[in-house]
Design a protein around this motif. Structure first.
Motif, mmCIF file in Angstrom:
data_model
loop_
_atom_site.group_PDB
_atom_site.id
_atom_site.type_symbol
_atom_site.label_atom_id
_atom_site.label_comp_id
_atom_site.label_asym_id
_atom_site.label_seq_id
_atom_site.Cartn_x
_atom_site.Cartn_y
_atom_site.Cartn_z
ATOM 1 N N GLY A 13 0.806 -1.215 0.000
ATOM 2 C CA GLY A 13 0.000 0.000 0.000
ATOM 3 C C GLY A 13 0.840 1.265 0.000
ATOM 4 N N LEU A 14 1.929 1.287 0.768
ATOM 5 C CA LEU A 14 2.796 2.461 0.811
ATOM 6 C C LEU A 14 3.430 2.714 -0.551
ATOM 7 C CD1 LEU A 14 4.543 1.985 4.286
ATOM 8 C CD2 LEU A 14 2.823 3.705 3.674
ATOM 9 N N CYS A 15 3.875 1.655 -1.192
ATOM 10 C CA CYS A 15 4.451 1.803 -2.531
ATOM 11 C C CYS A 15 3.413 2.334 -3.509
ATOM 12 C CB CYS A 15 4.997 0.467 -3.026
ATOM 13 S SG CYS A 15 6.435 -0.134 -2.123
ATOM 14 N N LEU A 16 2.188 1.811 -3.385
ATOM 15 C CA LEU A 16 1.116 2.237 -4.275
ATOM 16 C C LEU A 16 0.800 3.716 -4.083
ATOM 17 C CD1 LEU A 16 -0.956 1.308 -6.375
ATOM 18 C CD2 LEU A 16 -2.504 0.773 -4.500
ATOM 19 N N VAL A 17 0.796 4.184 -2.845
ATOM 20 C CA VAL A 17 0.521 5.598 -2.566
ATOM 21 C C VAL A 17 1.589 6.486 -3.194
ATOM 22 C CG1 VAL A 17 0.447 7.333 -0.726
ATOM 23 C CG2 VAL A 17 -0.831 5.187 -0.482
ATOM 24 N N PHE A 18 2.866 6.071 -3.071
ATOM 25 C CA PHE A 18 3.948 6.860 -3.656
ATOM 26 C C PHE A 18 3.816 6.925 -5.176
ATOM 27 C CE2 PHE A 18 8.358 7.011 -5.380
ATOM 28 C CZ PHE A 18 8.671 8.300 -4.958
ATOM 29 N N ILE A 19 3.511 5.790 -5.801
ATOM 30 C CA ILE A 19 3.345 5.767 -7.256
ATOM 31 C C ILE A 19 2.153 6.619 -7.675
ATOM 32 C CG2 ILE A 19 2.811 4.275 -9.222
ATOM 33 C CD1 ILE A 19 4.344 2.053 -7.698
ATOM 34 N N LEU A 20 1.085 6.564 -6.901
ATOM 35 C CA LEU A 20 -0.095 7.371 -7.214
ATOM 36 C C LEU A 20 0.236 8.857 -7.114
ATOM 37 C CD1 LEU A 20 -3.091 7.513 -7.895
ATOM 38 C CD2 LEU A 20 -3.586 7.362 -5.435
ATOM 39 N N GLY A 21 1.013 9.245 -6.099
ATOM 40 C CA GLY A 21 1.416 10.646 -5.973
ATOM 41 C C GLY A 21 2.226 11.100 -7.174
ATOM 42 N N PHE A 22 3.158 10.264 -7.606
ATOM 43 C CA PHE A 22 3.947 10.589 -8.786
ATOM 44 C C PHE A 22 3.041 10.714 -10.015
ATOM 45 C CE2 PHE A 22 6.066 8.860 -12.582
ATOM 46 C CZ PHE A 22 7.060 9.814 -12.759
ATOM 47 N N ASN A 313 12.007 11.088 -8.924
ATOM 48 C CA ASN A 313 11.506 10.377 -10.105
ATOM 49 C C ASN A 313 12.088 8.969 -10.207
ATOM 50 O OD1 ASN A 313 11.316 9.477 -12.897
ATOM 51 N ND2 ASN A 313 10.596 11.530 -13.372
ATOM 52 N N SER A 314 13.396 8.840 -10.051
ATOM 53 C CA SER A 314 14.024 7.530 -10.203
ATOM 54 C C SER A 314 13.651 6.576 -9.070
ATOM 55 C CB SER A 314 15.543 7.676 -10.288
ATOM 56 O OG SER A 314 16.080 8.192 -9.085
ATOM 57 N N SER A 315 13.289 7.124 -7.920
ATOM 58 C CA SER A 315 12.937 6.273 -6.778
ATOM 59 C C SER A 315 11.638 5.512 -7.009
ATOM 60 C CB SER A 315 12.833 7.118 -5.505
ATOM 61 O OG SER A 315 14.088 7.715 -5.197
ATOM 62 N N VAL A 316 10.861 5.914 -8.016
ATOM 63 C CA VAL A 316 9.648 5.180 -8.375
ATOM 64 C C VAL A 316 9.990 3.733 -8.723
ATOM 65 C CG1 VAL A 316 7.793 5.005 -10.093
ATOM 66 C CG2 VAL A 316 8.364 7.222 -9.095
ATOM 67 N N PHE A 317 11.162 3.509 -9.303
ATOM 68 C CA PHE A 317 11.549 2.144 -9.667
ATOM 69 C C PHE A 317 11.689 1.250 -8.432
ATOM 70 C CE2 PHE A 317 13.042 4.404 -13.497
ATOM 71 C CZ PHE A 317 12.414 3.633 -14.471
ATOM 72 N N VAL A 318 12.160 1.826 -7.334
ATOM 73 C CA VAL A 318 12.268 1.049 -6.092
ATOM 74 C C VAL A 318 10.873 0.662 -5.612
ATOM 75 C CG1 VAL A 318 13.064 1.065 -3.699
ATOM 76 C CG2 VAL A 318 14.429 2.187 -5.472
ATOM 77 N N MET A 387 8.126 -2.801 -20.464
ATOM 78 C CA MET A 387 9.579 -2.683 -20.539
ATOM 79 C C MET A 387 10.122 -1.874 -19.362
ATOM 80 S SD MET A 387 12.237 -3.451 -22.638
ATOM 81 C CE MET A 387 11.889 -3.360 -24.383
ATOM 82 N N SER A 388 9.425 -0.812 -19.001
ATOM 83 C CA SER A 388 9.847 -0.009 -17.847
ATOM 84 C C SER A 388 9.829 -0.842 -16.572
ATOM 85 C CB SER A 388 8.943 1.218 -17.694
ATOM 86 O OG SER A 388 9.005 2.048 -18.840
ATOM 87 N N MET A 389 8.791 -1.667 -16.419
ATOM 88 C CA MET A 389 8.729 -2.556 -15.257
ATOM 89 C C MET A 389 9.863 -3.577 -15.291
ATOM 90 S SD MET A 389 4.673 -3.332 -14.895
ATOM 91 C CE MET A 389 3.485 -2.012 -14.640
ATOM 92 N N GLY A 390 10.216 -4.031 -16.500
ATOM 93 C CA GLY A 390 11.294 -4.985 -16.625
ATOM 94 C C GLY A 390 12.652 -4.417 -16.243
ATOM 95 N N LEU A 391 12.786 -3.107 -16.259
ATOM 96 C CA LEU A 391 14.037 -2.456 -15.877
ATOM 97 C C LEU A 391 14.089 -2.099 -14.399
ATOM 98 C CD1 LEU A 391 14.577 -0.098 -18.952
ATOM 99 C CD2 LEU A 391 16.192 -1.844 -18.168
ATOM 100 N N THR A 392 13.036 -2.453 -13.647
ATOM 101 C CA THR A 392 12.981 -1.985 -12.258
ATOM 102 C C THR A 392 14.105 -2.545 -11.400
ATOM 103 O OG1 THR A 392 11.321 -3.707 -11.810
ATOM 104 C CG2 THR A 392 10.512 -1.469 -12.196
ATOM 105 N N ALA A 398 20.483 0.944 -9.062
ATOM 106 C CA ALA A 398 21.177 2.214 -9.271
ATOM 107 C C ALA A 398 20.701 3.269 -8.273
ATOM 108 C CB ALA A 398 20.945 2.697 -10.707
ATOM 109 N N VAL A 399 19.392 3.316 -8.049
ATOM 110 C CA VAL A 399 18.820 4.299 -7.125
ATOM 111 C C VAL A 399 19.323 4.066 -5.705
ATOM 112 C CG1 VAL A 399 16.672 5.095 -6.057
ATOM 113 C CG2 VAL A 399 16.778 4.717 -8.528
ATOM 114 N N VAL A 400 19.306 2.819 -5.260
ATOM 115 C CA VAL A 400 19.767 2.508 -3.896
ATOM 116 C C VAL A 400 21.232 2.899 -3.724
ATOM 117 C CG1 VAL A 400 20.225 0.633 -2.271
ATOM 118 C CG2 VAL A 400 18.055 0.704 -3.520
ATOM 119 N N LEU A 401 22.055 2.597 -4.717
ATOM 120 C CA LEU A 401 23.465 2.984 -4.645
ATOM 121 C C LEU A 401 23.607 4.505 -4.569
ATOM 122 C CD1 LEU A 401 25.056 0.514 -7.236
ATOM 123 C CD2 LEU A 401 25.267 0.441 -4.746
ATOM 124 N N GLY A 402 22.739 5.214 -5.306
ATOM 125 C CA GLY A 402 22.770 6.674 -5.259
ATOM 126 C C GLY A 402 22.390 7.224 -3.907
#
Length: 488
Positions: A13-22, A313-318, A387-392, A398-402
């Motif tokens: 649910g928390l992930c979904l809320v963040f994606i919805l906000g984006f 923006n990039s944190s959406v992938f996480v 394809m975007s989901m496949g790159l998650t 990359a995001v976590v390392l950043g």
């Protein structure tokens, strides 16, 4: 066990809320952009009485296949020759050096002021090269083109008039695509980039929010660079970093969707992954560096909100990766614990978070291909989303390392001189690493994992997450397939 199931649901649910906000911020930017287009683009300012001194910086590193094309295009720029300076910032270690030297010598005989700048090492990578070059020129304005760009001859004459106020620090143009039709991979990249350049940049500009210089295809006022502290080398997205430092100091940016800077899209998976890694890790590094400053600034609440989602923006992938991994066991939880059914219904509203994105990408599609059939949009959008989901996995790493502040080298995206459907990626040099690495193997395993989610949903008669798992399976399968196919 009940605690574990509830924990999984809360995380989902928390992930979904963040994606919805984006998604909702992209929806608002789309509305702002479409309103700006409806009102009409502002008239082009008059040309200056006296054209200013302009330096065109061309940062290079081992670009055998495109460097001559770049130099020929920049040498053809229609600008007063006594006010134009070309700087080839060449950090190459291969025969690119000789190609550049020959081209520079050729154009010098024609009276062009062009310098071949060589550094003893690649310290600071692209940002270091740009900073070094700035010390060697007297240009009042600095245009920057990466090696794969082919600017039109009138580029400077169309952009310089927009510096008609002293607080204008940057004029950014829209990227075009030389090889959009080359393959499915390049088509989907163009599809995603077009939304950013047709809508996101226009919407941010129209709403008075922060935008970003896109690293190339734009012009800086030199005093803006210097006032903001110059090029820093502590992130992989030196362009985004300097953009935020400049705007936090009150500089204004202008974006011109009507001026196009054509460029080449990566045609091989290793090149795309290296680009995605740099962009997403760099964005996280920049967020780590500037998010707190932005939130404490005196900007409006709306600008702070948009800047926050811009930097994140990039944190959406996480968020998508976490939600995807959790969603498979949720299918079993839903079957085993019917008393949690009201809460578990939240798992089935996944697609609702992406409804604003349908509007965002469809609007971009219409602007790029006016009159095109909507039936052509639907499969391309679904493939792009898959394809975007496949790159998650790759991008989330990359995001976590950043966010952790782990330093890594600037791996530039190799280009091959591809135009339309001409040329090939096969047998070309400039690999960016082994494709059959641990991440690639995990991507193949995740394709099987999400296929298992499809099977579980069908077995239990639970259709809520089936579209999500289907797109994940397709996306990870495509990434794994291209990673293997482009090994040679």
């Amino acid at each position: 066990m009940l605690f574990l199931e509830i924990t999984l649901l809360v995380l989902y649910g928390l992930c979904l809320v963040f994606i919805l906000g984006f998604s909702l911020t992209q929806f608002q930017l789309t509305r702002l952009a479409l309103r700006a287009y409806a009102q009409g683009l502002p008239p082009e300012p008059a040309a200056p009485v006296s054209w200013p001194r302009v330096t065109v910086q061309l940062p290079l590193y081992n670009e055998v296949f495109v460097v001559e094309r770049l130099l020929d295009a920049c040498a053809a720029l229609n600008y007063p020759p006594d006010k134009l300076h070309l700087q080839v910032l060449d950090d190459s270690t291969d025969e690119t050096v000789g190609l550049v030297a020959a081209r520079v010598a050729h154009y010098r005989t024609q009276g062009l002021r062009i310098d071949h700048v060589r550094r003893p090492d690649r310290q600071g990578f692209k940002a270091g090269a740009l900073r070094h070059g700035l010390e060697l020129t007297n240009g009042e304005f600095i245009a920057i083109f990466d090696a794969d760009f082919v600017p039109e001859p009138d580029f400077l004459r169309r952009t310089l008039p927009y510096f008609d106020a002293p607080q204008i620090g940057v004029v950014q143009t829209r990227w075009g695509h030389l090889n959009e039709d080359y393959s499915l991979l390049t088509e989907l990249q163009a599809f995603g980039l077009n939304a950013h350049f047709y809508l996101e940049q226009v919407g941010r500009t129209s709403g008075g929010h922060f935008i970003n210089f896109n690293g190339t295809g734009g012009v800086w006022r030199r005093t803006c660079i210097e006032d903001a502290g110059g090029w820093h080398t502590d992130t992989l997205t030196e362009d985004l970093d300097l953009s935020y430092r400049a705007q936090l100091r009150g500089w204004r940016f202008r974006y011109l969707p009507q001026v196009v800077a054509p460029a080449e899209l990566p045609a091989a998976m290793d090149a795309l992954k290296s680009q995605q890694f740099r962009w997403n890790k760099g964005a996280a590094e920049t967020a780590r560096k500037h998010l707190g400053t932005v939130l404490r600034s005196n900007q409006t609440a709306a600008t702070k909100l948009h800047a926050a989602f811009h930097l994140l923006n990039s944190s959406v992938f996480v968020a998508i990766l976490l939600m995807a991994v959790v969603s498979v066991p949720l299918v079993f939880v839903r079957a085993d614990l019917p008393q949690l059914k009201p809460l578990l219904q939240l798992a089935s509203v996944f697609l609702l978070a992406f409804v604003p994105l349908i509007y965002y990408y469809y609007s971009s599609w219409q602007l790029d291909k006016p009159g095109a059939s909507s039936w052509r949009f639907a499969p391309k959008f679904l493939l792009f989303l898959s394809m975007s989901m496949g790159l998650t996995l790759h991008n989330a790493r990359a995001v976590v390392l950043g966010w952790l502040g782990r330093q890594s080298a600037f791996i530039r995206t190799p280009k091959l001189g591809l135009v339309r459907r001409q040329g090939t990626w096969r047998g070309r040099r400039y690999r960016t690493g082994s494709l059959l690495d641990g991440v690639t193997i995990l991507e193949g395993l995740l394709a099987l994992y999400f296929a298992g989610g499809i099977a579980a949903g069908l077995y239990f008669g639970d259709w809520g997450l089936l579209p999500f798992h289907l797109m994940l399976t397709v996306g990870y399968s495509l990434i794994f397939y291209y990673s293997l196919r482009h090994r040679n």
